[in-house]
Design a protein around this motif. Structure first.
Motif, PDB file in Angstrom:
ATOM      1  N   THR A 175      16.277 -55.844 -43.118  1.00 59.62           N
ATOM      2  CA  THR A 175      17.809 -55.499 -43.510  1.00 59.62           C
ATOM      3  C   THR A 175      17.990 -54.803 -44.686  1.00 59.62           C
ATOM      4  OG1 THR A 175      18.312 -57.653 -44.739  1.00 59.62           O
ATOM      5  CG2 THR A 175      18.021 -57.590 -42.291  1.00 59.62           C
ATOM      6  N   GLN A 176      18.939 -54.462 -44.888  1.00 60.15           N
ATOM      7  CA  GLN A 176      19.524 -54.094 -46.282  1.00 60.15           C
ATOM      8  C   GLN A 176      19.864 -55.462 -47.026  1.00 60.15           C
ATOM      9  OE1 GLN A 176      23.322 -52.418 -44.226  1.00 60.15           O
ATOM     10  NE2 GLN A 176      24.634 -53.709 -45.975  1.00 60.15           N
ATOM     11  N   GLY A 177      20.063 -54.844 -48.252  1.00 61.27           N
ATOM     12  CA  GLY A 177      20.640 -56.032 -49.190  1.00 61.27           C
ATOM     13  C   GLY A 177      21.883 -56.469 -49.509  1.00 61.27           C
ATOM     14  N   ARG A 178      22.215 -57.527 -49.706  1.00 60.22           N
ATOM     15  CA  ARG A 178      23.764 -58.111 -49.999  1.00 60.22           C
ATOM     16  C   ARG A 178      23.553 -58.912 -51.310  1.00 60.22           C
ATOM     17  NH1 ARG A 178      27.764 -60.923 -50.828  1.00 60.22           N
ATOM     18  NH2 ARG A 178      29.350 -61.406 -49.180  1.00 60.22           N
ATOM     19  N   THR A 179      24.284 -58.732 -52.318  1.00 56.47           N
ATOM     20  CA  THR A 179      24.331 -59.200 -53.464  1.00 56.47           C
ATOM     21  C   THR A 179      25.448 -60.437 -53.464  1.00 56.47           C
ATOM     22  OG1 THR A 179      23.680 -57.063 -54.850  1.00 56.47           O
ATOM     23  CG2 THR A 179      24.949 -59.141 -55.948  1.00 56.47           C
TER      24      THR A 179
END
Length: 166
Positions: free
Chosen positions: A34-38
């Motif tokens: 997946t993409q990242g999420r901060t």
């Protein structure tokens, strides 16, 4: 000549754009990233308010600073929720999901704090048709990692999905 990198034994089949997938499009061993999420301080505060879980380890900066982790930590279920959201963003289950079947062996291995950027790796570990043959069951292993590639959470989440229309 030697290589410093070793390729995964299964190819990364992460789609580059949402597509319509069905049970037949998945195979044991497929790996998706997946993409990242901060995670932000606001995420932690919002989750505490929404869930009514206001344990000081999540909501009291002074208490948390003197505690084991030195700062407020995200709720474990917040991490699980983010993992599910990240997997949803792949777009591969949106058109075929029928039912979430359960969460097995979910482990909270490291704390998540504000500023951590989380990513999820999903591997298809099992695939079988339902007894009536109209749907399929996917066994999925999820590994949630932070910006240092340290595993913060992991477990298995079964999903019933639609088969391709005849």
């Amino acid at each position: 000549m030697t290589s410093d990198t070793t390729p995964e034994t299964t190819p990364d089949t992460t789609p580059t754009a949402p597509t319509t997938w069905f049970f037949e499009d998945f195979a044991v061993g497929q790996v998706f990233h997946t993409q990242g999420r901060t995670i932000t301080e606001s995420d932690i505060v919002w989750f505490a308010g929404w869930s009514w879980d206001t344990n000081p380890v999540h909501t009291d900066v002074v208490h948390a600073a003197a505690g084991r982790f030195g700062a407020p930590i995200a709720h474990g279920v917040l991490g699980l929720s983010v993992a599910m959201g990240l997997v949803s963003r792949l777009g591969i289950f949106e058109s075929c999901s029928i039912a979430l079947l359960g969460i097995d062996g979910w482990r909270f291995e490291r704390p998540v704090v504000a500023g951590d950027t989380l990513r999820c790796t999903l591997t298809i570990t099992g695939a079988r048709a339902t007894s009536n043959g109209r749907a399929g069951i996917l066994d999925r292993a999820l590994i949630l990692t932070n910006q240092d590639d340290a595993v913060v959470q992991r477990g298995s989440i079964g999903l019933m999905v639609a088969r391709r229309p005849a």
